[in-house]
Design an enzyme around this catalytic site. Structure first.
Site, PDB file in Angstrom:
ATOM      1  N   ASN A   1       2.161 -11.393  17.737  1.00 17.35           N
ATOM      2  CA  ASN A   1       2.577 -10.671  18.937  1.00 17.35           C
ATOM      3  C   ASN A   1       1.636 -11.124  20.065  1.00 17.35           C
ATOM      4  O   ASN A   1       0.738 -11.958  19.851  1.00 17.35           O
ATOM      5  CB  ASN A   1       2.585  -9.147  18.703  1.00 17.35           C
ATOM      6  CG  ASN A   1       1.188  -8.580  18.438  1.00 17.35           C
ATOM      7  OD1 ASN A   1       0.172  -9.215  18.718  1.00 17.35           O
ATOM      8  ND2 ASN A   1       1.136  -7.388  17.884  1.00 17.35           N
TER       9      ASN A   1
ATOM     10  N   ASP B   1       1.080   4.718   2.157  1.00 18.39           N
ATOM     11  CA  ASP B   1       0.573   5.380   3.360  1.00 18.39           C
ATOM     12  C   ASP B   1       0.667   6.886   3.149  1.00 18.39           C
ATOM     13  O   ASP B   1       1.740   7.411   2.848  1.00 18.39           O
ATOM     14  CB  ASP B   1       1.408   4.983   4.590  1.00 18.39           C
ATOM     15  CG  ASP B   1       1.261   3.498   4.915  1.00 18.39           C
ATOM     16  OD1 ASP B   1       0.417   2.835   4.280  1.00 18.39           O
ATOM     17  OD2 ASP B   1       1.982   3.015   5.793  1.00 18.39           O
TER      18      ASP B   1
ATOM     19  N   ASP C   1       7.261  -6.589  11.239  1.00 19.90           N
ATOM     20  CA  ASP C   1       7.571  -6.964   9.851  1.00 19.90           C
ATOM     21  C   ASP C   1       9.061  -7.287   9.693  1.00 19.90           C
ATOM     22  O   ASP C   1       9.427  -8.252   9.013  1.00 19.90           O
ATOM     23  CB  ASP C   1       7.177  -5.827   8.894  1.00 19.90           C
ATOM     24  CG  ASP C   1       5.662  -5.661   8.823  1.00 19.90           C
ATOM     25  OD1 ASP C   1       4.949  -6.659   9.052  1.00 19.90           O
ATOM     26  OD2 ASP C   1       5.196  -4.544   8.541  1.00 19.90           O
TER      27      ASP C   1
ATOM     28  N   GLY D   1       7.603  -7.389  21.988  1.00 21.19           N
ATOM     29  CA  GLY D   1       8.172  -6.045  21.910  1.00 21.19           C
ATOM     30  C   GLY D   1       9.617  -6.017  22.384  1.00 21.19           C
ATOM     31  O   GLY D   1      10.415  -6.907  22.038  1.00 21.19           O
TER      32      GLY D   1
ATOM     33  N   SER E   1       0.834  -1.202   0.000  1.00 22.15           N
ATOM     34  CA  SER E   1       0.000   0.000   0.000  1.00 22.15           C
ATOM     35  C   SER E   1       0.864   1.246   0.000  1.00 22.15           C
ATOM     36  O   SER E   1       2.082   1.170   0.160  1.00 22.15           O
ATOM     37  CB  SER E   1      -0.908   0.018   1.233  1.00 22.15           C
ATOM     38  OG  SER E   1      -0.135   0.199   2.390  1.00 22.15           O
TER      39      SER E   1
ATOM     40  N   THR F   1       6.045 -12.745  19.821  1.00 21.86           N
ATOM     41  CA  THR F   1       6.936 -11.597  20.012  1.00 21.86           C
ATOM     42  C   THR F   1       6.391 -10.724  21.139  1.00 21.86           C
ATOM     43  O   THR F   1       5.177 -10.540  21.283  1.00 21.86           O
ATOM     44  CB  THR F   1       7.107 -10.774  18.722  1.00 21.86           C
ATOM     45  OG1 THR F   1       5.842 -10.248  18.327  1.00 21.86           O
ATOM     46  CG2 THR F   1       7.694 -11.613  17.603  1.00 21.86           C
TER      47      THR F   1
END
Ligand code: ATP
Length: 295
Positions: free
Chosen positions: A185, A15, A244, A214, A13, A212
């Site tokens: 996450n 942004d 990502d 952080g 995309s 995950t």
């Protein structure tokens, strides 16, 4: 190390980001302060990150026939991502995210546009033509049936598939069983296992499920015990795209034959470096930078 060949199925995309002192009320116009266009979409981000880390990356996705589509393709080319399997859809807009940064928070409207054309048929056809790759990566910004088709096909032909189940949505048992790696996450993990406690899920899906956390790093179970592989302390600028980068680096390391522990350390290092730069793709490191950071 061999150069791994990876197919990334997913969204791309543009942004469109404006900053403003405050967000407009309904029916109101306000003057903004700045405007920036940055390429995004989880699929595109992961493809670009893996290419920077030295993988041969083939993107399987769709863009519109508008100017954003051309910009998205140029960005792939500039980052060394192969675009032979990116289809340009006639009379369609490219995926876009319309982001207002105001009052210390963001408001986002996402228009999926051409990303809805990443259909099971298209993925089946592309993967069949592409042949011989070491890993397939996919996320959840494409239709649910597309994820199912990719998982089934990869399972059938014996190619490992890494599903990053983001954004969060429930997934079927078949997808969980047939994917080789799952990388939610903590928030996404909570939606995957019908209320099964996460420590139980980690044990049940040992060496498959990697959650995950952080700055803390990534948690998994190796069959004999649960482990937290710590990330690296860094000065954070913008965490967009950390997930990502983590996925791209983990996938690249696995596809080139590194063991799990080493792959997770490589992924933590790459993802920690990505949060030191602005924007999803802005901070994504090269292979040399990550190797240096691990030395
Ligand atoms: P995002 O949506 O922001 O892209 P995410 O929510 O999908 O990310 P996180 O669990 O926040 O994923 O982060 C993914 C990985 O990025 C972590 O496992 C870790 O390796 C790295 N990471 C994220 N934030 C930090 C941080 N502040 N310091 C160091 N490493 C970080």
């Amino acid at each position: 190390m061999k150069k791994p060949k990876i197919a990334v199925i997913g969204s791309s995309s543009m942004d469109l980001v404006v900053t403003s002192k405050r967000r407009p009320l309904a029916g109101e116009t306000v003057l903004g302060e700045s405007f920036e266009m940055v390429p995004g979409g989880k699929g595109a981000n992961q493809a670009v990150a893996a290419a920077r880390l030295g993988a041969e990356v083939h993107m399987i996705g769709c863009v519109g026939d508008d100017t954003y589509g051309k910009d998205i393709l140029d960005n792939f080319k500039n980052n060394g991502v192969h675009i032979g399997y990116v289809k340009q859809i006639t009379n369609q807009s490219s995926g876009t995210a319309h982001i207002i940064l105001a009052e210390g928070d963001n408001s986002i409207v996402v228009v999926k546009g051409a990303n809805d054309f990443v259909t099971p048929e298209y993925v089946n056809q592309s993967l069949t033509l592409l042949k011989k790759f070491d890993l397939v990566m996919i996320q959840q910004e494409v239709p649910e049936e597309t994820v199912l088709e990719a998982v089934r096909l990869c399972h059938e032909i014996g190619v490992p598939l890494l599903l990053n189940p983001a954004p969060a949505r429930a997934i079927s048992n078949e997808v969980v069983d047939k994917a080789a790696y799952l990388t939610p996450n903590e928030h996404e993990a909570g939606m995957l296992f019908n209320g099964l406690e996460l420590s139980k899920a980690l044990e049940k899906y040992h060496n498959k499920l990697f959650i995950t956390e952080g700055a803390a790093g990534v948690r998994y179970h190796d069959g004999s015990g649960e482990h937290l592989v710590p990330s690296f302390p860094v000065k954070v600028v913008d965490t967009t795209g950390a997930g990502d980068t983590f996925n791209a680096a983990f996938g690249t390391a696995i596809a080139e034959g590194r063991d799990l522990k080493e792959s997770l350390r490589f992924a933590n290092r790459a993802a920690s470096m990505s949060v030191t730069g602005f924007g999803a793709q802005g901070g994504m490191p090269t292979r040399e930078e990550v190797e240096k950071g691990l030395a």
